[in-house]
Design a protein around this motif. Structure first.
Motif, short mmCIF file in Angstrom:
data_model
loop_
_atom_site.label_atom_id
_atom_site.label_comp_id
_atom_site.label_asym_id
_atom_site.label_seq_id
_atom_site.Cartn_x
_atom_site.Cartn_y
_atom_site.Cartn_z
N ARG A 78 0.72 -1.16 -0.02
CA ARG A 78 0.20 -0.16 0.09
C ARG A 78 0.74 1.21 -0.09
N VAL A 79 2.09 1.20 0.23
CA VAL A 79 2.96 2.22 0.02
C VAL A 79 3.73 2.31 -1.11
N SER A 80 3.74 3.55 -1.68
CA SER A 80 4.49 3.59 -2.85
C SER A 80 5.99 3.72 -2.61
N PRO A 81 6.57 3.39 -3.63
CA PRO A 81 8.02 3.53 -3.79
C PRO A 81 8.75 4.48 -3.17
N LYS A 82 8.41 5.65 -3.63
CA LYS A 82 8.67 6.90 -3.08
C LYS A 82 8.49 7.35 -1.64
N VAL A 83 7.33 6.69 -1.10
CA VAL A 83 6.89 7.26 0.22
C VAL A 83 7.99 6.08 1.05
N LEU A 84 7.83 4.77 0.53
CA LEU A 84 8.79 3.92 1.50
C LEU A 84 10.27 4.46 1.60
N THR A 85 10.77 4.80 0.19
CA THR A 85 12.14 5.49 0.28
C THR A 85 12.03 6.49 1.17
N GLN A 86 11.45 7.42 1.27
CA GLN A 86 11.24 8.50 2.24
C GLN A 86 11.42 8.31 3.61
N SER A 87 10.47 7.19 3.86
CA SER A 87 10.44 6.73 5.41
C SER A 87 11.59 5.87 5.80
N LEU A 88 12.50 4.98 4.88
CA LEU A 88 13.42 4.69 5.06
C LEU A 88 14.71 5.49 5.30
N ARG A 89 14.69 6.43 4.68
CA ARG A 89 15.77 7.76 4.85
C ARG A 89 15.47 8.34 6.26
N SER A 90 14.11 8.82 6.43
CA SER A 90 14.07 9.17 7.72
C SER A 90 14.46 8.57 8.73
N LEU A 91 14.22 7.09 8.84
CA LEU A 91 14.55 6.14 9.71
C LEU A 91 15.81 6.06 9.97
N GLU A 92 16.84 6.18 8.77
CA GLU A 92 18.20 6.15 8.78
C GLU A 92 18.72 7.39 9.49
N ARG A 93 18.13 8.37 9.04
CA ARG A 93 18.51 9.80 9.76
C ARG A 93 18.40 9.58 11.14
N ASP A 94 17.31 9.21 11.64
CA ASP A 94 17.22 9.11 13.13
C ASP A 94 18.09 7.91 13.69
N GLY A 95 18.72 7.25 12.96
CA GLY A 95 19.61 6.25 13.58
C GLY A 95 18.97 4.90 13.91
N LEU A 96 17.73 4.70 13.41
CA LEU A 96 16.97 3.54 13.69
C LEU A 96 17.20 2.47 12.68
N VAL A 97 17.70 2.79 11.31
CA VAL A 97 17.99 2.07 10.42
C VAL A 97 19.25 2.31 9.59
N LYS A 98 19.99 1.07 9.30
CA LYS A 98 21.29 1.12 8.88
C LYS A 98 21.00 0.69 7.26
N ARG A 99 21.66 1.46 6.59
CA ARG A 99 21.48 1.12 4.80
C ARG A 99 22.94 0.64 4.65
N THR A 100 22.95 -0.58 3.87
CA THR A 100 24.19 -1.09 3.55
C THR A 100 24.18 -1.35 1.81
N VAL A 101 24.91 -0.81 1.23
CA VAL A 101 25.25 -1.15 -0.23
C VAL A 101 26.39 -2.12 -0.51
N TYR A 102 25.94 -3.08 -1.25
CA TYR A 102 26.81 -4.22 -1.61
C TYR A 102 27.18 -4.13 -3.21
N ALA A 103 28.28 -3.88 -3.35
CA ALA A 103 28.86 -3.67 -4.68
C ALA A 103 29.36 -4.80 -5.24
N GLU A 104 28.43 -5.87 -5.29
CA GLU A 104 29.00 -7.28 -5.97
C GLU A 104 28.54 -7.13 -7.33
N ALA A 105 28.67 -8.29 -7.87
CA ALA A 105 28.61 -8.46 -9.39
C ALA A 105 27.08 -8.06 -9.59
N THR A 106 26.32 -8.43 -8.68
CA THR A 106 24.62 -7.74 -8.70
C THR A 106 24.79 -7.05 -7.51
N PRO A 107 25.05 -5.80 -7.69
CA PRO A 107 24.81 -4.65 -6.41
C PRO A 107 23.49 -4.78 -5.85
#
Length: 128
Positions: free
Chosen positions: A51-80
């Motif tokens: 029910r959450v649009s991808p844009k709003v989900l991204t905004q929520s995740l960024r907000s949670l990351e900014r608040d220190g509740l969520v960590k975002r990890t980028v894996y630069a593998e063959a399939t990033p």
């Protein structure tokens, strides 16, 4: 490999939708619940949070990351890919959220009645 998140994890009648106690934005508690058992990719989060649009989900995740509740990890593998997971601070909110959800479940009927009364104009009867 983690167990897939169920498609019906948050149905329309989920007590969390009635919970007047907010943790972050409207979708933050649902995202936190999705991350409760370990890291998830964005596409995995989209399953129960359809029910959450991808844009709003991204905004929520960024907000949670900014608040220190969520960590975002980028894996630069063959399939990033990117994974999101709760930080220790994010994990510390699970217990208060469980208490708030239990309260909402216990008062489900009262909350529904109050909202229905308000939506049907019950709030117009008072002065002020």
């Amino acid at each position: 490999m983690s167990v897939p998140l169920p498609d019906d994890m948050f149905d329309e009648l989920c007590p969390s939708s009635l919970n007047p106690i907010r943790f972050g934005d409207k979708w933050a508690p649902l995202i936190i619940r999705c991350l409760e058992h370990g890291p998830r990719r964005f596409s995995e989060l989209r399953v129960p949070l359809k029910r959450v649009s991808p844009k709003v989900l991204t905004q929520s995740l960024r907000s949670l990351e900014r608040d220190g509740l969520v960590k975002r990890t980028v894996y630069a593998e063959a399939t990033p890919h990117v994974e999101y997971e709760l930080t220790p601070l994010g994990r510390s909110i699970l217990k208060p959220m469980a208490i708030a959800c239990a309260w909402a479940a216990e008062h489900w009927d009262e909350l529904l009645d109050a909202r229905e009364s308000y939506d049907n104009g019950g709030h117009l009867d008072r002065a002020g």
